[in-house]
Enzyme design. Structure first.
Site, PDB file in Angstrom:
ATOM      1  N   THR A 100       0.825  -1.210   0.000  1.00  0.00           N
ATOM      2  CA  THR A 100       0.000   0.000   0.000  1.00  0.00           C
ATOM      3  C   THR A 100       0.858   1.258   0.000  1.00  0.00           C
ATOM      4  O   THR A 100       0.553   2.243  -0.695  1.00  0.00           O
ATOM      5  CB  THR A 100      -0.943   0.007   1.218  1.00  0.00           C
ATOM      6  N   SER A 139      -7.042  -1.209  -6.699  1.00  0.00           N
ATOM      7  CA  SER A 139      -6.650  -1.430  -5.316  1.00  0.00           C
ATOM      8  C   SER A 139      -5.161  -1.684  -5.331  1.00  0.00           C
ATOM      9  O   SER A 139      -4.600  -2.061  -6.361  1.00  0.00           O
ATOM     10  CB  SER A 139      -7.388  -2.653  -4.747  1.00  0.00           C
ATOM     11  N   THR A 140      -4.516  -1.483  -4.184  1.00  0.00           N
ATOM     12  CA  THR A 140      -3.127  -1.940  -4.093  1.00  0.00           C
ATOM     13  C   THR A 140      -3.019  -3.405  -4.492  1.00  0.00           C
ATOM     14  O   THR A 140      -2.021  -3.837  -5.071  1.00  0.00           O
ATOM     15  CB  THR A 140      -2.602  -1.762  -2.651  1.00  0.00           C
ATOM     16  N   ASN A 141      -4.095  -4.164  -4.244  1.00  0.00           N
ATOM     17  CA  ASN A 141      -4.050  -5.613  -4.417  1.00  0.00           C
ATOM     18  C   ASN A 141      -4.089  -6.071  -5.864  1.00  0.00           C
ATOM     19  O   ASN A 141      -3.889  -7.268  -6.131  1.00  0.00           O
ATOM     20  CB  ASN A 141      -5.194  -6.263  -3.632  1.00  0.00           C
ATOM     21  N   THR A 186      36.051 -38.399 -11.526  1.00  0.00           N
ATOM     22  CA  THR A 186      34.835 -38.676 -10.769  1.00  0.00           C
ATOM     23  C   THR A 186      35.265 -38.952  -9.334  1.00  0.00           C
ATOM     24  O   THR A 186      36.302 -39.557  -9.099  1.00  0.00           O
ATOM     25  CB  THR A 186      34.081 -39.893 -11.339  1.00  0.00           C
ATOM     26  N   HIS A 187      34.465 -38.491  -8.378  1.00  0.00           N
ATOM     27  CA  HIS A 187      34.829 -38.590  -6.960  1.00  0.00           C
ATOM     28  C   HIS A 187      36.155 -37.868  -6.679  1.00  0.00           C
ATOM     29  O   HIS A 187      36.868 -38.204  -5.728  1.00  0.00           O
ATOM     30  CB  HIS A 187      34.949 -40.052  -6.508  1.00  0.00           C
ATOM     31  N   SER A 317      46.853 -11.517  -2.156  1.00  0.00           N
ATOM     32  CA  SER A 317      47.157 -11.680  -0.740  1.00  0.00           C
ATOM     33  C   SER A 317      47.867 -10.460  -0.200  1.00  0.00           C
ATOM     34  O   SER A 317      48.677  -9.836  -0.886  1.00  0.00           O
ATOM     35  CB  SER A 317      48.031 -12.922  -0.534  1.00  0.00           C
ATOM     36  N   SER A 318      47.566 -10.160   1.057  1.00  0.00           N
ATOM     37  CA  SER A 318      48.264  -9.071   1.742  1.00  0.00           C
ATOM     38  C   SER A 318      49.526  -9.559   2.427  1.00  0.00           C
ATOM     39  O   SER A 318      50.301  -8.748   2.939  1.00  0.00           O
ATOM     40  CB  SER A 318      47.323  -8.431   2.771  1.00  0.00           C
ATOM     41  N   LYS A 323      50.854 -13.887  -5.135  1.00  0.00           N
ATOM     42  CA  LYS A 323      49.663 -14.742  -5.177  1.00  0.00           C
ATOM     43  C   LYS A 323      48.538 -14.038  -5.933  1.00  0.00           C
ATOM     44  O   LYS A 323      48.258 -12.862  -5.721  1.00  0.00           O
ATOM     45  CB  LYS A 323      49.198 -15.069  -3.762  1.00  0.00           C
ATOM     46  N   GLU A 330      35.094 -16.806  -7.617  1.00  0.00           N
ATOM     47  CA  GLU A 330      34.691 -16.729  -6.216  1.00  0.00           C
ATOM     48  C   GLU A 330      33.491 -15.810  -6.013  1.00  0.00           C
ATOM     49  O   GLU A 330      32.573 -16.120  -5.247  1.00  0.00           O
ATOM     50  CB  GLU A 330      35.866 -16.236  -5.365  1.00  0.00           C
TER      51      GLU A 330
END
Length: 471
Positions: A100, A139-141, A186-187, A317-318, A323, A330
């Protein structure tokens, strides 16, 4: 000039800044719903403007709105659709009232701009009323869910374009890498060889399937409940209004919206949105798997698989000099986690309806917009800053194939499972190549094993050809 103007609603008087286009109900919502610190999505604002524009056009044609008022409302809506007045839509996307506040925010802004167009002063609702004119026969609906559907369609179109580009990028890499033979796994254990191009073709296929599923689910949003008004009975709407307002919506938006079979059902049921969210979750799962694969194949550079190279985007990396991390894969993973979680929000919101209305639509819409926009952004960046720049380490892939015990599977149909197992066991224990042991034991000739272990034979359905060469 006074700094405020006095507006009234059923709860009484309230001071509203004199220069704003919103009114008293929006002002109350700004006090009540300080939840996310965000504003309703611009696509939803434009969806509301489309609804109000089409309603004004339909109500004028049916004789309920004078031409000058209808024209002013349409002009105000067109300005919003062009990007103006967006700073006047301030209510939080998470709000009580089933939308609403968002609907009244739109009604008030459109009314006050229409008043200006007609030469009046903001707040003089005797000229154009937010309720009696802008919200007439609504209506809002029915207004809010219709706007929500339009907005989700618009954002889904953007995601669709990004997914199409990702499919094209994967297909291009599939062709580029078609001659690169590597070990399948696989696996997470050595299996049998596969071409890198086959893997990338599979990624293209998965994304394309998810893209089609998404757009099929969006098709379910084309049924809109305009004319349902409060509970789906159409109270206060002309029977001729629903098909007419949908006709104007289609002309204005270029969509193919249609009336639902049952307006009561369409007013309280949100399962079409759940279907869209489910397709987004399925897409997120598929993209996560792909990102995981690329991170694994690019692991290293010295002590991992290093079958492929991902574009280097930033130092990783810091503390560890030199790296570089797979940041684009990611961030795609993390985006997918967000989408999978938001699917639960959509599910709970859709489940929480009672009787003739589901009042949880605002948070459902917020979750969907966040999911779609986040995926569109992540997919676009992943395509441009990762997939298009991937290169293959062909020699590394060949080295691992040649040293693998898994290739013994290819000779299994020819020398038998017992002999093949013996070769595999000896290769595993001694580290000697499968080829060398097979030749030593006289199981195959050099010509036969060269043919059987050729890259094309190892990565295609070639058992008949392999057997014919050894008979």
């Amino acid at each position: 000039m006074p700094s405020t103007r006095t507006e009234r609603d059923l709860l009484g008087e309230k001071q509203v800044p004199a220069d704003v286009y919103y009114g008293v109900q929006t002002a109350r919502a700004l006090e009540n719903f300080r939840i996310t610190g965000l504003r309703i999505h611009p696509a939803l604002v434009k969806g509301l403007a489309q609804v109000k524009k089409a309603a004004a056009q339909a109500n004028h044609q049916l004789g309920y709105l004078p031409k000058e008022i209808a024209d002013a409302i349409v002009e105000a809506c067109d300005e919003i659709l062009a990007g103006r007045l967006m700073d006047q839509f301030l209510v939080d996307p998470v709000q009580g009232g089933a939308g609403t506040s968002a609907n009244m925010n739109a009604n008030e802004v459109i009314a006050n701009r229409a008043i200006e167009i007609l030469g009046g002063q903001k707040g003089d609702y005797t000229i154009v009323s937010p309720n009696d004119h802008v919200n007439f026969a609504q209506s809002t609906n029915d207004a809010f869910p219709t706007a929500l559907r339009l907005a989700v369609m618009e954002r889904a179109d953007v995601l669709n374009e990004r997914l199409t580009a990702l499919v094209e990028a994967f297909n291009a890499k599939a062709e580029e890498f078609d001659d690169v033979v590597k070990m399948g796994r696989t696996h997470l254990q050595d299996a049998v060889p596969i071409r890198l191009g086959q893997e990338f073709k599979a990624y293209a296929t998965a994304v394309e399937r998810c893209r089609r599923r998404l757009m099929q689910s969006v098709e379910g949003l084309h049924e809109v409940n305009m004319g349902a008004t409060a509970v789906g009975t159409g109270l206060n709407a002309d029977p001729a209004y629903p098909p007419l307002v949908i006709k104007f919506l289609n002309e204005n938006t270029g969509r193919n919206l249609r009336q639902p079979e049952n307006l009561v059902d369409a007013t309280h049921s949100l399962d079409p949105f759940v279907a869209v969210s489910g397709s987004l979750k399925a897409l997120a799962v598929a993209l996560c798997k792909i990102a995981n694969d690329l991170r694994l194949m690019a692991s290293g550079p010295r002590c991992g698989l290093k079958e492929i190279n991902l574009p280097e985007m930033q130092p990783g990396s810091s503390i560890m000099p030199g790296k570089v991390n797979p940041v684009m894969a990611e961030v795609l993973n993390q985006t997918c986690f967000l989408v999978i979680g938001l699917d639960l929000t959509v599910t709970l919101a859709a489940e929480a309806g009672q009787l003739e209305l589901n009042v949880m639509e605002p948070v459902l819409g917020h979750a969907l917009f966040t999911s779609i926009d986040s995926l569109a952004n992540a997919v676009g960046l992943f395509t441009e800053r990762c997939v298009r720049g991937i290169t293959a380490n062909k020699e590394r892939c060949e080295e691992m194939v040649n040293n693998s015990v898994g290739i013994v599977t290819a000779i299994n149909p020819i020398v038998g499972y017992k002999n093949a197992s013996m070769v595999a066991r000896e290769a595993t224990l001694t580290g000697r190549p499968v080829r060398e042991i097979v030749l030593e034991k006289g199981l195959l000739t050099k010509e036969e094993i060269d043919h059987i272990l050729s890259p094309k034979q190892l990565t295609s359905m070639g058992i008949a050809k392999r057997l014919s060469k050894t008979k």
